[in-house]
Motif scaffolding. Structure first.
Motif, short mmCIF file in Angstrom:
data_model
loop_
_atom_site.label_atom_id
_atom_site.label_comp_id
_atom_site.label_asym_id
_atom_site.label_seq_id
_atom_site.Cartn_x
_atom_site.Cartn_y
_atom_site.Cartn_z
N LEU A 195 -14.23 6.51 12.66
CA LEU A 195 -13.08 6.30 11.78
C LEU A 195 -11.89 7.06 12.35
O LEU A 195 -11.89 8.28 12.40
CB LEU A 195 -13.40 6.77 10.37
CG LEU A 195 -12.34 6.42 9.30
CD1 LEU A 195 -12.23 4.91 9.13
CD2 LEU A 195 -12.70 7.07 7.96
N ALA B 116 -8.10 8.33 12.28
CA ALA B 116 -7.00 8.68 11.36
C ALA B 116 -7.35 8.37 9.91
O ALA B 116 -6.46 8.11 9.10
CB ALA B 116 -5.72 7.95 11.76
N GLY B 117 -8.65 8.39 9.58
CA GLY B 117 -9.07 8.13 8.22
C GLY B 117 -8.80 6.72 7.74
O GLY B 117 -8.85 6.44 6.55
N ARG B 118 -8.54 5.80 8.72
CA ARG B 118 -8.09 4.47 8.30
C ARG B 118 -8.67 3.34 9.15
O ARG B 118 -9.06 2.31 8.62
CB ARG B 118 -6.57 4.43 8.35
CG ARG B 118 -5.97 3.05 8.09
CD ARG B 118 -4.46 3.12 8.03
NE ARG B 118 -3.87 1.80 7.84
CZ ARG B 118 -2.56 1.56 7.70
NH1 ARG B 118 -1.72 2.58 7.72
NH2 ARG B 118 -2.12 0.32 7.52
N TYR B 119 -8.73 3.51 10.47
CA TYR B 119 -9.12 2.44 11.37
C TYR B 119 -10.57 2.65 11.81
O TYR B 119 -10.88 3.59 12.54
CB TYR B 119 -8.19 2.38 12.58
CG TYR B 119 -6.74 2.26 12.21
CD1 TYR B 119 -6.22 1.06 11.71
CD2 TYR B 119 -5.87 3.35 12.30
CE1 TYR B 119 -4.89 0.95 11.35
CE2 TYR B 119 -4.54 3.25 11.95
CZ TYR B 119 -4.05 2.04 11.46
OH TYR B 119 -2.73 1.94 11.10
N ARG B 120 -11.45 1.75 11.38
CA ARG B 120 -12.88 1.88 11.65
C ARG B 120 -13.23 1.02 12.87
O ARG B 120 -13.14 -0.20 12.84
CB ARG B 120 -13.69 1.42 10.43
CG ARG B 120 -15.15 1.81 10.48
CD ARG B 120 -15.83 1.44 9.17
NE ARG B 120 -15.17 2.06 8.03
CZ ARG B 120 -15.41 3.31 7.61
NH1 ARG B 120 -16.29 4.05 8.26
NH2 ARG B 120 -14.77 3.77 6.56
N ASP C 119 -8.87 -2.19 9.55
CA ASP C 119 -7.91 -1.33 8.86
C ASP C 119 -8.37 -1.24 7.41
O ASP C 119 -8.20 -2.18 6.62
CB ASP C 119 -6.51 -1.94 8.95
CG ASP C 119 -5.44 -1.10 8.28
OD1 ASP C 119 -5.79 -0.14 7.55
OD2 ASP C 119 -4.25 -1.41 8.46
N ASP C 120 -9.01 -0.10 7.05
CA ASP C 120 -9.57 0.04 5.71
C ASP C 120 -8.50 -0.02 4.63
O ASP C 120 -8.76 -0.45 3.49
CB ASP C 120 -10.33 1.37 5.59
CG ASP C 120 -11.68 1.32 6.30
OD1 ASP C 120 -12.10 0.22 6.70
OD2 ASP C 120 -12.31 2.40 6.46
N MET C 121 -7.27 0.40 4.95
CA MET C 121 -6.22 0.42 3.94
C MET C 121 -5.78 -0.98 3.56
O MET C 121 -5.58 -1.30 2.39
CB MET C 121 -5.03 1.24 4.44
CG MET C 121 -3.90 1.36 3.42
SD MET C 121 -2.55 2.42 4.01
CE MET C 121 -3.38 4.02 4.09
N ASP D 102 -7.49 -3.81 4.72
CA ASP D 102 -8.65 -4.69 4.80
C ASP D 102 -8.39 -5.87 5.73
O ASP D 102 -8.49 -7.04 5.35
CB ASP D 102 -9.04 -5.19 3.40
CG ASP D 102 -10.41 -5.90 3.41
OD1 ASP D 102 -11.21 -5.59 4.32
OD2 ASP D 102 -10.65 -6.74 2.55
N ASP E 81 1.16 0.49 14.78
CA ASP E 81 1.03 1.92 14.47
C ASP E 81 0.65 2.65 15.74
O ASP E 81 0.09 2.07 16.69
CB ASP E 81 -0.04 2.11 13.40
CG ASP E 81 -0.02 3.51 12.78
OD1 ASP E 81 0.94 4.28 13.07
OD2 ASP E 81 -0.94 3.83 12.01
#
Length: 497
Positions: free
Chosen positions: A7, A9-13, A31-33, A35, A81
């Motif tokens: 994971l 930056a806590g966002r891209y898996r 991108d978990d944020m 989806d 990003d």
């Protein structure tokens, strides 16, 4: 190395690795944020860098990725990003479903000229947008050209993009040797024509099914780019083949402009442009243009080593005083170099055509004087001195465009200098160290021309304190141009003997 469920930056898996090359590794990610699926590029950090150099590289990569993120064109894969984790830069981009041009070539072999011209137009559009924003792609190659199912092309991987007017440095060698313009391989300043050279090499590969400078070893490829002409691309036909040969000229000033390339490619697009479509047997008549390979070029290829000089003599072109550039390490005596750098320097031939005199304080470089020399050759229209004049004028305008402050690097104005060769200019540069506004490295750079010879003298000092707050005048305020000028006068005096 990140695993499948890493994971970022806590966002891209990260899900899977899609590919790997000289500039980095590309991953499919979620991108978990938002989806959605994205492509994540893990930028390759050069090996052997110290902590400060790694930090400087990461900072530059982040800045250039942000600059690329401002580009908008249907043929450009969007950058969404940039993430810095430790000193590792990551770039988040659109995930495209297209297949790379190099894979299409491997599967289908040589592609129809009309289709190749259509691909070239799309990539040219992307490059023109980037160049209009002052950005060079620096890695145009078939692997970075993506094709949709309908054959529409997109240019991806601006991961090593660089601002125009930049200088070659320890981070500037990224790219693929067979698709890097000669000036980039020589680590000389490059401009938009270097990207167009790479486009020409890519289109040559597509239409011929093989790279123009194909060799077994990377070193042999680089040598071929610098020293040899590629075979005429017979499958391309007279018009496209002539254009590709012109785009692959060694001299940037001899290559066609983007507008000229667009004119030719536009005329060549039309029926039979799909990769699986057979070309029609009949051909429409088209007007003859300026780019067909001249007889002089064929003579140069036939004559082999030194052929350019003999061909120029046959066509009565002025070659200039220098058939080859002299050894730069012989242009200053040890005593002269010691006086200039104020110490006892270590002399070394750092690459062909370049010599360095280096002073260290302990194990850390403190001062260095670098001399680079190269001879310009006649082309089909101009003699050697005229080619050198054009190259000098091009370098002057490119360096003038770099004036100002960008992030922590500043360049001063270009100034003409008398008494050094037939023409000379200087420019000062200053680069602040990472997270510092009080010290950095100061450069004074002098470019001179005499007959068909060009030379560059770079005087660099490390740990230079800044007098006052950093600003666009820091380059001139912290510079020592007199040392570079004194060195250049000694060098041109040695050349005149």
């Amino acid at each position: 190395m990140p695993g499948d469920l890493y994971l970022l930056a806590g966002r891209y898996r990260l899900i899977e690795r899609l590919g790997q090359g000289g500039a980095g590794t590309v991953w499919r990610a979620i991108d978990d944020m938002l989806d959605r699926q994205v492509a994540v590029k893990q930028v390759r950090v050069p090996e052997g860098l110290g902590p400060r150099e790694r930090a400087e590289f990461a900072d530059r990569a982040m800045h250039e990725a942000r600059s690329a993120g401002r580009l908008r064109d249907p043929a450009i894969v969007l950058v969404h990003d940039v993430v810095l984790e430790g000193d590792q830069p990551w770039i988040i981009m659109d995930l495209t479903t297209g297949r790379s041009l190099d894979k299409v070539i491997k599967e289908r072999g040589p592609l129809p000229p009309g289709f190749v011209a259509a691909v070239g137009l799309r990539v040219l559009s992307a490059l023109e947008v980037a160049h209009a924003h002052g950005i060079l792609h620096q890695d145009v190659k078939p692997a970075n050209i993506l094709l949709d199912a309908d054959g529409t092309a997109m240019l991806t991987d601006f991961g090593i993009a660089a601002p125009m007017g930049g200088r070659g440095d320890m981070f500037g060698s990224a790219g693929s040797p067979g698709y890097m313009a000669p000036e980039r391989l020589n680590e000389q300043p490059s401009g938009p024509s270097a990207d167009l050279w790479s486009l020409g090499a890519s289109l040559y590969t597509a239409v011929e099914g093989r790279a123009p400078f194909e060799r077994a070893l990377p070193a042999a490829v680089a040598a071929a780019v610098l020293l040899h002409e590629p075979p005429f691309p017979a499958r391309a036909g007279r018009e496209l083949g002539g254009l590709l040969m012109a785009m692959l000229a060694k001299d940037p000033a001899a290559r066609p402009t983007a507008a000229q390339v667009r004119q030719v490619l536009t005329a060549l697009t039309g029926a039979g442009t799909a990769p699986g479509h057979r070309q029609q047997r009949h051909r429409q008549k088209r007007p003859r243009r300026w780019w067909p390979v001249p007889a002089a070029l064929a003579a140069v290829v036939a004559l082999g080593a030194g052929g350019w000089y003999a061909a120029a003599a046959l066509t009565r072109q002025e070659t200039g005083r220098y058939t080859t550039a002299p050894d730069p390490c012989t242009l200053l005596t040890d005593a002269q170099a010691a006086r200039l750098v104020k110490g006892t320097p270590k002399r070394s031939l750092t690459r062909p055509g370049e010599c360095q005199w280096l002073i260290r304080e302990g194990t850390v470089p403190a001062r260095s004087l670098v001399v680079r020399i190269w001879a310009e050759r006649p082309n089909r229209d101009l003699g050697g001195p005229e080619v050198a004049q054009r190259r000098f004028a091009s370098e002057k305008s490119t360096r003038a465009a770099a004036e100002g402050l960008s992030q922590r690097q500043a360049y001063g104005a270009v100034t003409a200098i008398t008494g050094v060769g037939e023409a000379a200019i200087t420019q000062n540069g200053f680069k602040f160290y990472l997270n510092s506004t009080t010290s950095g490295s100061a450069d004074s750079i002098l470019l001179f021309r005499t007959s068909n010879l060009l030379g560059e003298v770079r005087w660099r000092r490390e740990d230079v304190p800044v007098d006052g707050s950093p600003g666009k005048d820091a380059a001139d305020a912290m510079a020592d141009p007199e040392t570079a000028i004194a060195a250049a006068r000694l060098i041109t005096a040695a050349l005149a003997k």
